[in-house]
Scaffold this active site. Sequence first.
Site, PDB file in Angstrom:
ATOM      1  N   GLU A   1     118.072 149.064  84.103  1.00 40.39           N
ATOM      2  CA  GLU A   1     116.872 148.595  83.408  1.00 40.39           C
ATOM      3  C   GLU A   1     116.945 148.874  81.909  1.00 40.39           C
ATOM      4  O   GLU A   1     116.359 148.136  81.097  1.00 40.39           O
ATOM      5  CB  GLU A   1     115.584 149.175  84.013  1.00 40.39           C
ATOM      6  CG  GLU A   1     115.518 150.670  84.218  1.00 40.39           C
ATOM      7  CD  GLU A   1     116.102 151.132  85.560  1.00 40.39           C
ATOM      8  OE1 GLU A   1     117.318 150.916  85.762  1.00 40.39           O
ATOM      9  OE2 GLU A   1     115.380 151.737  86.371  1.00 40.39           O
TER      10      GLU A   1
ATOM     11  N   CYS B   1     114.473 156.840  83.477  1.00 37.34           N
ATOM     12  CA  CYS B   1     113.986 155.456  83.302  1.00 37.34           C
ATOM     13  C   CYS B   1     112.464 155.380  83.441  1.00 37.34           C
ATOM     14  O   CYS B   1     111.827 154.568  82.774  1.00 37.34           O
ATOM     15  CB  CYS B   1     114.662 154.529  84.307  1.00 37.34           C
ATOM     16  SG  CYS B   1     116.411 154.276  83.935  1.00 37.34           S
TER      17      CYS B   1
HETATM   18 ZN   LIG Z   1     117.409 155.165  85.758  1.00 34.89          ZN
END
Ligand SMILES: [Zn+2]
Length: 401
Positions: A73, A196
């Site tokens: 991501e 993340c």
């Molecule tokens: Zn991650």
Amino acid sequence: MTRQELVNEKFNDLMKDDIVHSKRKVLAGIVLTYNNRPEGAKVRVIAVTTGTKCVSGEHMSERGRAVNDCHAEVCARRALQRHLYRQLYQYARSADPTKLIPTSDIEPLPGGGYALRKHVQVHLYVSTAPCGDGRIFSPHETSEPALDRHPNRLARGQLRTKIESGEGTIPVKNSSNTVQTWDGVMQGERLLTMSCSDKAARWCCVGLQGALLALLLRPVYPRALVLGSLLHPAHTSRALYGRIEGSLTALPPPYALHRVMLARAASAEVRSPARAPSFSVAWCENDTVPEIINATTGKLESGQPSLLCKQSMFARWQYLVKRLPLLPQSTECTTVTPTLPQLDGLLYQEAKQLSPGYQLAKQRLIEAFDKAKLGKWVKKPLEQDQFICELTDADPELLFA
Ligand SMILES: [Zn+2]
């Protein structure tokens, strides 16, 4: 086709002749959708990426040539930035950069600068919940109503860091020293990178475009996060915005906390028990072949830097800021028209400071975590951003390819 199917189909198509690199644990993608667009496609896949690893400390680059974080991501966001740079390049090439290009995703603003057009929405697809707070308490797929039975447990919402060359995350230490040192890391201290979930919370505050583009572009917020598995709305919404809602002070406009819509993909991704590969595939619209980034070195297997590295972004930025009207910047109490400093010898770190609104919004986010007792944001060694642009003579057609 759903957003999940579009990203999967694009990935399978790109990798059909490359079995080795089609192995992946996490797949991410950026999909743009268009409302009120009479002609042409209503949906476009802009980026497709894979990856679950970070650069190893000894490979940090003091020239901005390594990609530090190759989680899928995070690479998808950088690929979106490439797309935004390309869109701005079209304006830089046009006879009048203040005149709307009808096919563009962005539009010029009357007072200077640009913005994503109102009918364009950014969707982030990830095949599983983002690492850190959004995943840690819900490691299994469940069909139960997703209520958190222990919402007040102390560990909920804590900032967490990825660990070098590993796959999990650990809570940040509550020490006051949140800036890592270059020599410490070079001598073997583990390089820490925010999870993340934490980065995604930051994108909901400051946008996906980053500090450099903020000098040209109003914040670009994600409209929706679509997860292929492990979507537990209580955990994911807390991770993305819920944990700071109560402690975040007002952000300087046009920055504002965006409560991203959460969606579960139609077909659940199955968990793959195989060892995660240590490379990342990164594709941006119009690339004939995707880049394969070695996540340990942060560079391509050839040793060349990736098109997603800071040095490349900095070069695109330098080209554009000389040619386009800059976006007025909001500070604590006023809005100022930015003046461009001498670009010769300008450090990347200094360029990022030219967007005071962005920097203030980011600062407020870090304070919000601190005030909510969720830990202190850990920064990479400062030396990492003290490099100059080395690609000032690059062919723009290659730079923005
Ligand atoms: Zn991650």
